[in-house]
Design a protein around this motif. Sequence first.
Motif, PDB file in Angstrom:
ATOM      1  N   CYS A 191       0.858  -1.190   0.000  1.00  0.00           N
ATOM      2  CA  CYS A 191       0.000   0.000   0.000  1.00  0.00           C
ATOM      3  C   CYS A 191       0.900   1.247   0.000  1.00  0.00           C
ATOM      4  O   CYS A 191       1.483   1.597   1.025  1.00  0.00           O
ATOM      5  CB  CYS A 191      -0.908  -0.013   1.225  1.00  0.00           C
ATOM      6  SG  CYS A 191      -1.992   1.415   1.320  1.00  0.00           S
ATOM      7  N   VAL A 192       1.007   1.849  -1.157  1.00  0.00           N
ATOM      8  CA  VAL A 192       1.880   3.019  -1.310  1.00  0.00           C
ATOM      9  C   VAL A 192       1.311   4.208  -0.530  1.00  0.00           C
ATOM     10  O   VAL A 192       2.059   4.954   0.107  1.00  0.00           O
ATOM     11  CB  VAL A 192       2.027   3.370  -2.809  1.00  0.00           C
ATOM     12  CG1 VAL A 192       2.834   4.643  -2.991  1.00  0.00           C
ATOM     13  CG2 VAL A 192       2.686   2.212  -3.554  1.00  0.00           C
ATOM     14  N   CYS A 193       0.024   4.377  -0.561  1.00  0.00           N
ATOM     15  CA  CYS A 193      -0.593   5.531   0.110  1.00  0.00           C
ATOM     16  C   CYS A 193      -0.289   5.559   1.606  1.00  0.00           C
ATOM     17  O   CYS A 193      -0.054   6.619   2.176  1.00  0.00           O
ATOM     18  CB  CYS A 193      -2.102   5.521  -0.095  1.00  0.00           C
ATOM     19  SG  CYS A 193      -2.614   5.730  -1.803  1.00  0.00           S
ATOM     20  N   ASN A 194      -0.299   4.369   2.225  1.00  0.00           N
ATOM     21  CA  ASN A 194      -0.109   4.298   3.672  1.00  0.00           C
ATOM     22  C   ASN A 194       1.200   3.609   4.065  1.00  0.00           C
ATOM     23  O   ASN A 194       1.405   3.326   5.245  1.00  0.00           O
ATOM     24  CB  ASN A 194      -1.303   3.579   4.310  1.00  0.00           C
ATOM     25  CG  ASN A 194      -2.577   4.348   4.091  1.00  0.00           C
ATOM     26  OD1 ASN A 194      -2.653   5.532   4.419  1.00  0.00           O
ATOM     27  ND2 ASN A 194      -3.570   3.719   3.495  1.00  0.00           N
TER      28      ASN A 194
ATOM     29  N   GLY B 263      -5.459   0.093   2.012  1.00  0.00           N
ATOM     30  CA  GLY B 263      -6.577   0.318   1.094  1.00  0.00           C
ATOM     31  C   GLY B 263      -7.564   1.373   1.510  1.00  0.00           C
ATOM     32  O   GLY B 263      -8.677   1.414   0.989  1.00  0.00           O
ATOM     33  N   THR B 264      -7.198   2.219   2.411  1.00  0.00           N
ATOM     34  CA  THR B 264      -8.160   3.214   2.897  1.00  0.00           C
ATOM     35  C   THR B 264      -8.117   4.525   2.104  1.00  0.00           C
ATOM     36  O   THR B 264      -8.881   5.441   2.412  1.00  0.00           O
ATOM     37  CB  THR B 264      -7.929   3.518   4.389  1.00  0.00           C
ATOM     38  OG1 THR B 264      -6.575   3.929   4.575  1.00  0.00           O
ATOM     39  CG2 THR B 264      -8.221   2.297   5.248  1.00  0.00           C
ATOM     40  N   GLN B 265      -7.241   4.585   1.105  1.00  0.00           N
ATOM     41  CA  GLN B 265      -7.234   5.811   0.283  1.00  0.00           C
ATOM     42  C   GLN B 265      -7.634   5.468  -1.158  1.00  0.00           C
ATOM     43  O   GLN B 265      -8.815   5.427  -1.454  1.00  0.00           O
ATOM     44  CB  GLN B 265      -5.870   6.494   0.398  1.00  0.00           C
ATOM     45  CG  GLN B 265      -5.646   7.003   1.836  1.00  0.00           C
ATOM     46  CD  GLN B 265      -4.447   7.908   1.957  1.00  0.00           C
ATOM     47  OE1 GLN B 265      -4.285   8.826   1.166  1.00  0.00           O
ATOM     48  NE2 GLN B 265      -3.613   7.646   2.933  1.00  0.00           N
ATOM     49  N   CYS B 266      -6.672   5.192  -2.027  1.00  0.00           N
ATOM     50  CA  CYS B 266      -7.047   4.927  -3.431  1.00  0.00           C
ATOM     51  C   CYS B 266      -7.593   3.516  -3.641  1.00  0.00           C
ATOM     52  O   CYS B 266      -8.261   3.247  -4.635  1.00  0.00           O
ATOM     53  CB  CYS B 266      -5.854   5.167  -4.354  1.00  0.00           C
ATOM     54  SG  CYS B 266      -4.602   3.860  -4.280  1.00  0.00           S
ATOM     55  N   ALA B 267      -7.257   2.590  -2.747  1.00  0.00           N
ATOM     56  CA  ALA B 267      -7.726   1.194  -2.768  1.00  0.00           C
ATOM     57  C   ALA B 267      -7.110   0.348  -3.878  1.00  0.00           C
ATOM     58  O   ALA B 267      -7.503  -0.798  -4.064  1.00  0.00           O
ATOM     59  CB  ALA B 267      -9.241   1.115  -2.812  1.00  0.00           C
ATOM     60  N   LYS B 268      -6.146   0.871  -4.615  1.00  0.00           N
ATOM     61  CA  LYS B 268      -5.528   0.083  -5.689  1.00  0.00           C
ATOM     62  C   LYS B 268      -4.728  -1.094  -5.145  1.00  0.00           C
ATOM     63  O   LYS B 268      -4.429  -2.028  -5.873  1.00  0.00           O
ATOM     64  CB  LYS B 268      -4.611   0.967  -6.536  1.00  0.00           C
ATOM     65  CG  LYS B 268      -5.372   1.940  -7.403  1.00  0.00           C
ATOM     66  CD  LYS B 268      -4.427   2.776  -8.230  1.00  0.00           C
ATOM     67  CE  LYS B 268      -5.221   3.770  -9.076  1.00  0.00           C
ATOM     68  NZ  LYS B 268      -4.335   4.720  -9.767  1.00  0.00           N
ATOM     69  N   CYS B 269      -4.363  -1.054  -3.887  1.00  0.00           N
ATOM     70  CA  CYS B 269      -3.549  -2.108  -3.297  1.00  0.00           C
ATOM     71  C   CYS B 269      -4.376  -3.308  -2.843  1.00  0.00           C
ATOM     72  O   CYS B 269      -3.792  -4.333  -2.488  1.00  0.00           O
ATOM     73  CB  CYS B 269      -2.810  -1.540  -2.089  1.00  0.00           C
ATOM     74  SG  CYS B 269      -3.925  -0.846  -0.852  1.00  0.00           S
TER      75      CYS B 269
END
Length: 56
Positions: A4-7, A35-41
């Motif tokens: 998860c890159v976002c987090n 997965g709590t931001q863009c959810a791509k992960c």
Amino acid sequence: MIVCVCNRVSDREIRERVQASPCALRDLRRELCVGTQCAKCLPTALDVMREAAPVP
Ligand code: FES
């Protein structure tokens, strides 16, 4: 590897969480914020979960 890159959550963190006690994707979302931001992960996070705790 970062899943998860976002987090900034790694596959190792997911594996360790899954092996510590049974959990569902919603638990990873709540506890690790996967997965709590863009959810791509989410598909990759699910793959890591399944590899760490395969269904018998
Ligand atoms: Fe996980 Fe964006 S990469 S929420």
